[in-house]
Design an enzyme around this catalytic site. Structure first.
Site, short mmCIF file in Angstrom:
data_model
loop_
_atom_site.label_atom_id
_atom_site.label_comp_id
_atom_site.label_asym_id
_atom_site.label_seq_id
_atom_site.Cartn_x
_atom_site.Cartn_y
_atom_site.Cartn_z
N GLU A 114 1.05 -1.56 -0.39
CA GLU A 114 0.18 0.45 0.07
C GLU A 114 1.14 1.06 -0.01
OE1 GLU A 114 -2.62 -0.22 3.46
OE2 GLU A 114 -2.50 -2.52 3.11
N LYS A 116 2.20 4.70 1.05
CA LYS A 116 2.15 5.70 2.90
C LYS A 116 1.89 6.75 2.82
CE LYS A 116 4.80 5.34 7.13
NZ LYS A 116 4.50 6.42 7.48
N ASP A 118 0.68 10.52 3.40
CA ASP A 118 2.02 11.53 3.87
C ASP A 118 0.26 12.27 4.51
OD1 ASP A 118 3.43 12.73 5.53
OD2 ASP A 118 4.92 13.50 4.23
N LYS A 314 10.55 3.43 3.14
CA LYS A 314 10.18 4.79 2.57
C LYS A 314 11.31 5.57 1.25
CE LYS A 314 8.43 7.35 6.22
NZ LYS A 314 9.19 7.42 7.12
N CYS A 408 25.31 45.79 4.35
CA CYS A 408 24.45 44.61 4.15
C CYS A 408 23.71 45.35 3.29
CB CYS A 408 23.43 45.71 5.65
SG CYS A 408 21.47 45.30 5.63
S1 IVH Z 1 -1.23 1.05 8.76
C1 IVH Z 1 -0.15 -1.78 12.43
N1 IVH Z 1 -1.07 1.65 6.42
O1 IVH Z 1 2.08 5.77 9.53
C2 IVH Z 1 0.25 -0.34 11.91
N2 IVH Z 1 -0.10 3.06 8.29
O2 IVH Z 1 4.23 4.77 11.36
C3 IVH Z 1 -0.36 0.81 11.70
N3 IVH Z 1 0.49 5.62 7.44
O3 IVH Z 1 0.46 5.84 11.63
C4 IVH Z 1 -0.56 1.51 10.25
N4 IVH Z 1 -0.36 4.77 5.54
O4 IVH Z 1 0.10 7.16 9.87
C5 IVH Z 1 -0.82 1.66 8.06
N5 IVH Z 1 -1.17 2.24 4.18
C6 IVH Z 1 -0.79 2.14 5.74
C7 IVH Z 1 0.08 3.80 6.07
C8 IVH Z 1 -0.17 3.62 7.40
C9 IVH Z 1 0.27 6.03 6.16
C10 IVH Z 1 0.78 5.95 8.37
C11 IVH Z 1 0.02 6.46 10.03
C12 IVH Z 1 0.71 5.26 10.63
C13 IVH Z 1 2.21 5.85 10.28
C14 IVH Z 1 2.90 4.41 10.95
#
Ligand code: IVH
Length: 681
Positions: A114, A116, A118, A314, A408
């Site tokens: 998925e 991540k 932001d 990342k 300046c």
């Molecule tokens: S799962 C059990 N899925 O990343 C895992 N988190 O560092 C819990 N985040 O606080 C999170 N995209 O704000 C998950 N596809 C995604 C995500 C995601 C962004 C963020 C979320 C979480 C942080 C964890």
């Protein structure tokens, strides 16, 4: 035939919810905006006639008119975890190897991959399918109730459709779509307001509005990626199925989600998403891989606050080559000259960059930056773009060295460079308009004199109109002068004057911070105030005596002494007290600390406090005699944990150090020593 009353109300709500879903989730609207509005108006009219029919899940109820004074804490029934990070392919392979070992399997593990997102993690509670509460992540255990704000997000269903669990916490990310972000900033620019740094900050700011009507005007959206507590448990055997189930109930799931085979599938997904990233309408900072089989997730479990079944891979900071056209120098609050690179505009990490910081002359020399060079510009997340390095092989023959100006660029006063310091400064002090504006802004800022409504724009106008030169001049302003300024009504002028008047009643640390002595930030200002107790004592102190203040070294001490010795500054301080009427409590500090009711206590603060800043809490605790330490040890008497508390909280718990919330802090500040749960006080 049209039904009337209750029947029609239910039907309208169903229709509107369906249109919302087609619009936001499926991206396939079947009616025009005008038709949608007509349905909404009809529903509003019926509800006005029959207020007894209004329910919280009615689409007319998205925006509440109630302005809150704060956010109530919410305990998550299942903690909200964070994710471990991987920064390289090797990190991901190591994660996959560990999963294989723990699951004792040889074949490829299927992962759900998925983006991540932001944004900000949220947890939404649905009871009998109706949204009853929404909370931020907070420290993972306790968040804040932001229900009224979440309800304003049109893509968040107020009621789920179909057969849903009795109780369900769904987890997802609230974000600001890039198009909406650009629009918001264009509007802010047109009004002359400050711009949001990035979509994430804009989304965070929007969710933290106390007035939901403000949030409703912000273009927010959400994607959902998991669940917390559910009753009964969900039947889905796979994470991917669970997401499909959420989507079927009406919750938006990111369309980029895919199942992949093994670690190679993960890495291929990562590369293809990195390539598509510029086309997405939302910001992502990496990819998340989750073991797809939920039974396997259970077997793998979690360590500390992160699951062993998921990892975030990342994206690296973005870099791009471009030409350095020129270097200009900006003058800051204390006269510091900061070299700024003027660049051939270049796209880096989804934003066009035409300026980047070069920090100071030492950096320019270290990186050997010359005008005309091809430079690599780097931009990582929230950080200001910077010149990372020079492509030396591409240096043109006529590349020019960067010269520190002798005068300046704003006021033409001589530029000085202090031995042992990287920064060069304009020696003009308050006579330099650039320094004057920056200094006034700093004086008025929240942590200094805290003058509400006196922002950069107004200061600019005041200085340019010759009304204000130094902070003391602020206290002579009169209503007609202020309200004659462009874009300044009588009412806002009166408000600003009232705020200026209120700031007369201040504290010594605030004043010391507000003066803008080079290198003196909030912590140093507080340390100076506590050590000397009065301004007169500080003014009379020798450099050696100033060096006795904790954490004050020779450079800072020299700055303080030089500042106080400058007659212009001495005069300003006198004016602030006698002419402007500023007053602050002064007393011998030692006596106060010895007599303090919290004498002998060691306290550590962590996380975000609601009722005051951590610095203010520190100040108050120290005034009562407590020692405020930076890290938790066995000697710590109390840890005070605000929202988003992290490792200090874990450490305090493992050492059995009593943890206090804000109510506990209040008791301490009232001079009481709350009893910790496991230790006698
Ligand atoms: S799962 C059990 N899925 O990343 C895992 N988190 O560092 C819990 N985040 O606080 C999170 N995209 O704000 C998950 N596809 C995604 C995500 C995601 C962004 C963020 C979320 C979480 C942080 C964890």
């Amino acid at each position: 035939m049209r039904r009337s009353g209750a029947g029609r109300v239910t039907e309208l709500r169903r229709l509107l919810a369906e249109h919302d879903r087609r619009y936001y989730e499926l991206d396939q609207p079947s009616v025009s905006d005008a038709e949608y509005d007509t349905l909404m108006q009809e529903l509003r009219a019926l509800e006005t006639q029959h207020p007894e029919l209004i329910t919280p899940d009615s689409p007319t109820q998205r925006v509440s008119g109630i302005v809150a004074t704060g956010f109530t804490p919410v305990k998550h029934r299942v903690p909200m975890l964070s994710l471990d990070n991987a920064f390289s392919d090797e990190d991901v392979r190591a994660f996959d190897r560990r999963a294989h070992e723990r699951l004792a399997t040889d074949g490829d593990i299927v992962y759900c991959a998925e983006p991540k997102l932001d944004g900000l993690a949220v947890s939404l509670l649905y009871e009998a399918g109706v949204l009853t509460r929404a909370a931020t992540r907070g420290d993972g255990t306790t968040g804040e109730d932001i229900s009224a704000n979440i309800r304003t997000i049109r893509s968040v269903p107020l009621r789920l459709s179909g057969h849903v669990p009795d109780v369900m916490e769904v987890r997802g990310e609230v974000y600001m779509p890039l198009a909406g972000f650009a629009r918001l900033n264009a509007q802010a620019a047109a009004r002359g307001d400050k711009l949001f740094v990035n979509p994430r900050n804009a989304a965070a700011g929007s969710l933290r509005q106390l007035n939901p009507q403000m949030t409703a005007q912000r273009p927010l959206a959400a994607f959902f990626y998991g669940v917390g507590f559910t009753q009964p448990a969900l039947a889905a055997a796979e994470h991917r199925q669970l997401l499909a189930q959420l989507a079927a109930w009406g919750l938006r799931v990111c369309p980029e989600v895919q199942t992949v085979n093994g670690v190679d599938g993960c890495l291929a997904y990562y590369r293809q998403l990195a390539e598509r990233r510029p086309q997405l309408d939302y910001q992502i900072d990496g990819v998340v891989y989750k073991v797809n089989r939920r039974a396997d997730q259970e077997t793998l479990g979690q360590v500390a606050r992160a699951p062993r079944w998921a990892i975030a891979h990342k994206f690296p900071a973005d870099e791009a080559p471009t030409t350095l056209l020129d270097v200009e120098f900006q003058v800051g609050r204390t006269g510091t000259l900061t070299p700024v690179a003027r660049l051939q505009p270049v796209l880096v990490g989804g934003a066009t960059v035409s300026n980047a910081t070069l920090h100071n002359m030492d950096e320019i020399e270290r990186k050997d930056v010359r005008i005309g060079d091809t430079v690599i510009v780097r931009r990582a997340g929230d950080v200001i773009p910077e010149v990372a390095r020079v492509e030396l092989e591409q240096r043109p023959r006529d590349a020019r060295r960067v010269q520190l100006p002798e005068k300046c660029p704003v006021c033409a006063s001589p530029v000085i460079r202090i031995e042992g310091e990287a920064a060069a400064r304009c020696s003009g002090g308050f006579s330099c308009p650039a320094q004057r504006k920056e200094a006034l802004g700093h004086f008025a800022s929240r942590r200094a004199l805290d003058i509400e409504g006196l922002g950069d724009r107004l200061i600019e106008q005041l200085v340019d109109a010759g009304l204000v030169q130094t902070p003391a001049d602020l206290y002579r302003l009169e209503l007609p002068q202020l309200s004659a300024l462009e874009r300044m009504g009588e009412k806002s002028a009166a408000n600003v004057l009232a705020a200026i008047a209120r700031s007369r009643d201040t504290t010594l640390p605030r004043l010391l911070l507000g003066l803008g002595i080079p290198e003196v930030g909030e912590a140093t200002a507080l340390a100076l105030a506590l050590h000397f107790g009065s301004l007169a004592a500080l003014q009379g102190a020798s450099t050696e005596q100033i060096l006795e203040v904790p954490d004050v070294g020779p450079v800072i001490a020299a700055h303080i002494r030089a500042y106080l010795d400058d007659t212009r500054h001495a005069r300003e301080v006198t004016r602030l007290r006698s002419e402007a009427g500023l007053h602050w409590p002064e007393q011998a500090p030692r006596a106060r600390a010895d007599a303090g009711p919290l004498q002998g206590l060691t306290v550590v603060l962590t996380g975000t406090l609601q009722s005051m800043t951590r610095e203010a809490a520190t100040e108050k605790l120290q005034q009562l005699g407590a020692k405020v330490a930076g890290s938790v040890s066995k000697k710590t008497d109390y840890l005070i944990a605000g929202a988003e508390a992290g490792s200090k909280l874990t450490r305090a718990q493992s050492l059995n150090v009593p943890v206090l919330d804000e109510a506990g802090l209040e008791s301490l500040l009232a001079g009481r020593r709350p009893r910790g749960p496991d230790r006698p006080a």
